[in-house]
Design a protein around this motif. Structure first.
Motif, short mmCIF file in Angstrom:
data_model
loop_
_atom_site.label_atom_id
_atom_site.label_comp_id
_atom_site.label_asym_id
_atom_site.label_seq_id
_atom_site.Cartn_x
_atom_site.Cartn_y
_atom_site.Cartn_z
N ASP A 212 -5.96 -6.58 -5.44
CA ASP A 212 -5.23 -7.81 -5.10
C ASP A 212 -3.78 -7.35 -4.70
O ASP A 212 -3.05 -7.02 -5.16
CB ASP A 212 -5.10 -8.81 -6.29
CG ASP A 212 -4.48 -9.86 -6.08
OD1 ASP A 212 -3.97 -10.04 -4.72
OD2 ASP A 212 -4.09 -10.77 -7.06
N SER A 213 -3.88 -7.56 -3.41
CA SER A 213 -2.71 -7.06 -2.62
C SER A 213 -1.56 -7.80 -3.09
O SER A 213 -0.34 -7.25 -2.92
CB SER A 213 -2.80 -7.32 -1.16
OG SER A 213 -2.96 -8.62 -0.65
N ALA A 214 -1.70 -8.78 -3.68
CA ALA A 214 -0.44 -9.77 -4.54
C ALA A 214 0.23 -9.05 -5.33
O ALA A 214 1.50 -9.19 -5.76
CB ALA A 214 -0.88 -11.18 -4.63
N THR A 215 -0.51 -8.10 -6.02
CA THR A 215 -0.07 -7.28 -7.15
C THR A 215 0.45 -5.94 -6.74
O THR A 215 1.09 -4.95 -7.63
CB THR A 215 -1.17 -7.18 -8.27
OG1 THR A 215 -2.08 -6.39 -7.64
CG2 THR A 215 -1.56 -8.43 -8.73
N LEU A 216 0.58 -5.67 -5.44
CA LEU A 216 0.98 -4.22 -4.92
C LEU A 216 2.43 -4.56 -4.91
O LEU A 216 2.98 -5.28 -4.30
CB LEU A 216 0.55 -4.01 -3.57
CG LEU A 216 -0.88 -3.17 -3.63
CD1 LEU A 216 -1.32 -3.13 -2.10
CD2 LEU A 216 -0.80 -1.77 -4.27
N PRO A 217 3.18 -3.41 -5.39
CA PRO A 217 4.68 -3.64 -5.40
C PRO A 217 5.06 -3.42 -4.00
O PRO A 217 4.21 -2.75 -2.98
CB PRO A 217 5.08 -2.13 -6.05
CG PRO A 217 4.08 -1.91 -6.95
CD PRO A 217 2.66 -2.27 -6.31
N SER A 218 6.18 -4.02 -3.53
CA SER A 218 6.63 -3.94 -2.28
C SER A 218 6.88 -2.46 -1.73
O SER A 218 7.10 -1.51 -2.74
CB SER A 218 7.91 -4.51 -2.15
OG SER A 218 8.83 -3.98 -2.91
N GLY A 219 6.60 -2.07 -0.80
CA GLY A 219 6.33 -0.81 -0.02
C GLY A 219 5.37 0.21 -0.14
O GLY A 219 5.12 1.25 0.40
N LEU A 220 4.31 -0.33 -0.96
CA LEU A 220 2.93 0.10 -1.09
C LEU A 220 2.05 -0.37 -0.11
O LEU A 220 2.02 -1.85 -0.19
CB LEU A 220 2.35 0.18 -2.54
CG LEU A 220 3.25 1.09 -3.39
CD1 LEU A 220 2.63 1.06 -5.00
CD2 LEU A 220 2.62 2.63 -3.22
N SER A 221 1.13 0.12 0.38
CA SER A 221 0.07 -0.12 1.20
C SER A 221 -1.27 0.24 0.51
O SER A 221 -1.27 1.34 0.08
CB SER A 221 0.03 0.09 2.54
OG SER A 221 1.48 -0.15 3.19
N GLY A 222 -2.25 -0.58 0.73
CA GLY A 222 -3.53 -0.29 0.10
C GLY A 222 -4.78 -0.46 1.21
O GLY A 222 -4.54 -0.95 2.13
N THR A 223 -5.73 -0.31 0.64
CA THR A 223 -7.05 -0.49 1.32
C THR A 223 -7.38 -2.02 1.23
O THR A 223 -7.38 -2.52 0.05
CB THR A 223 -8.31 0.67 0.87
OG1 THR A 223 -8.21 0.18 -0.75
CG2 THR A 223 -8.14 2.09 1.09
N PRO A 224 -8.02 -2.33 2.19
CA PRO A 224 -8.54 -3.78 2.24
C PRO A 224 -9.69 -3.96 0.78
O PRO A 224 -9.63 -4.66 -0.22
CB PRO A 224 -9.24 -4.09 3.35
CG PRO A 224 -8.71 -2.99 4.27
CD PRO A 224 -8.50 -1.89 3.48
N SER A 225 -10.75 -3.01 1.19
CA SER A 225 -11.76 -3.14 0.09
C SER A 225 -12.84 -1.93 0.12
O SER A 225 -12.93 -1.44 1.45
CB SER A 225 -12.60 -4.33 0.33
OG SER A 225 -13.60 -4.51 -0.41
N VAL A 226 -13.39 -1.55 -0.73
CA VAL A 226 -14.17 -0.37 -0.66
C VAL A 226 -15.43 -0.77 -1.39
O VAL A 226 -15.60 -1.51 -2.44
CB VAL A 226 -13.57 0.83 -1.79
CG1 VAL A 226 -14.70 1.80 -1.89
CG2 VAL A 226 -12.36 1.33 -1.10
#
Ligand SMILES: [Ca+2]
Ligand SMILES: [Ca+2]
Ligand SMILES: [Ca+2]
Length: 254
Positions: free
Chosen positions: A180-194
């Motif tokens: 859930d991208s809303a729970t990623l700390p600012s400055g971190l990028s993640g994958t959409p879905s695997v």
């Protein structure tokens, strides 16, 4: 005599709202027979499979003591019983009996560690710390193996202080796993879905790349790859030429 077999999504042993029925699950009812003893030659067995909504029934069967069980050899997706087990019931003459809903859970597991992959090599190196408090969802494609249909089921987990997460007792099959991208700390990028598959009685380690490095998406998305290519083009045009498909082409510099 009737009952329902459901997919016990939250694995609490009882049927909750939204937990879907499971079809094609084999149910066997065995009458003890005239000698009143189970497991002897005068036993009478009745068998059926659940309908698409998970319901099953036996009509016009004799009164007496029965063992009700699910035939494990016919249960798909690595599911197993959590709340049903083998049970013995007495069916009085001329009566109908409703057997309590039975829940099945899976024998598979998804897990891994989410960490800030600073050097983007896909491995957790010495300086790369786990990312806590991320909400992770794993959506099972369901018995129909199709994404986005009514039989899908959603499981969730939260990463611990070391970034570790796990979801146990889930069915075998295909999953879309998402942070859930809303729970990623600012400055971190993640994958959409695997999208990942897991077998019965197995654990799948799901790699969910996350990085505080700006170009992390180069790992995972076509759009980001284009960004990298644009950067490469700009670099090369600076020297007056672009190397395209194995041949050099001259480009005028304004
Ligand atoms: Ca439940
Ligand atoms: Ca690394
Ligand atoms: Ca589905």
């Amino acid at each position: 005599m009737s009952g329902t077999i459901v997919h016990d999504v939250n694995r609490d042993g009882s049927r909750d709202g939204g937990e879907p029925g499971l079809g094609t699950i084999p149910v066997i009812a065995t009458l003890f027979g005239p000698d009143g003893v189970p497991g002897t030659t005068d036993d009478v067995s009745y068998s059926t499979v659940t309908a698409d909504d998970g319901s099953w029934s036996f009509a016009d069967i004799s009164a007496g003591n029965y063992v009700i069980e699910i035939d494990p050899s016919g249960v798909p997706h690595g599911l197993s019983e959590v709340s049903f087990s083998t049970r013995t019931v007495y069916l009085p003459p001329g009566s109908e009996m409703r057997i309590l809903d039975a829940g099945l859970v899976g024998t598979s597991e998804l897990s891994n560690v989410v960490f800030d992959d600073l050097n983007q090599n896909g491995a957790q190196d010495g300086q790369e710390t786990g990312v806590p408090d991320l909400s992770i969802t794993a959506r099972w494609f369901g018995p129909d193996s199709l994404d986005g249909t009514a039989d899908d089921a959603v499981y969730s987990a939260v990463t611990d202080a070391q970034g570790a997460w796990g979801i146990q007792q889930i069915p075998a099959g295909t999953y879309a796993v998402t942070i859930d991208s809303a729970t990623l700390p600012s400055g971190l990028s993640g994958t959409p879905s695997v999208t990942t598959a897991v077998a019965p009685n197995a654990t799948a380690k799901v790699v969910l790349p996350v990085s505080s490095s700006a170009s992390v998406l180069a790992f995972t998305g076509g759009g980001a790859l284009n960004l990298v290519l644009v950067g490469l083009v700009l670099l090369l045009t600076g020297s007056g030429a672009i190397h395209v498909a194995g041949s050099w082409r001259r480009r005028a510099i304004g």
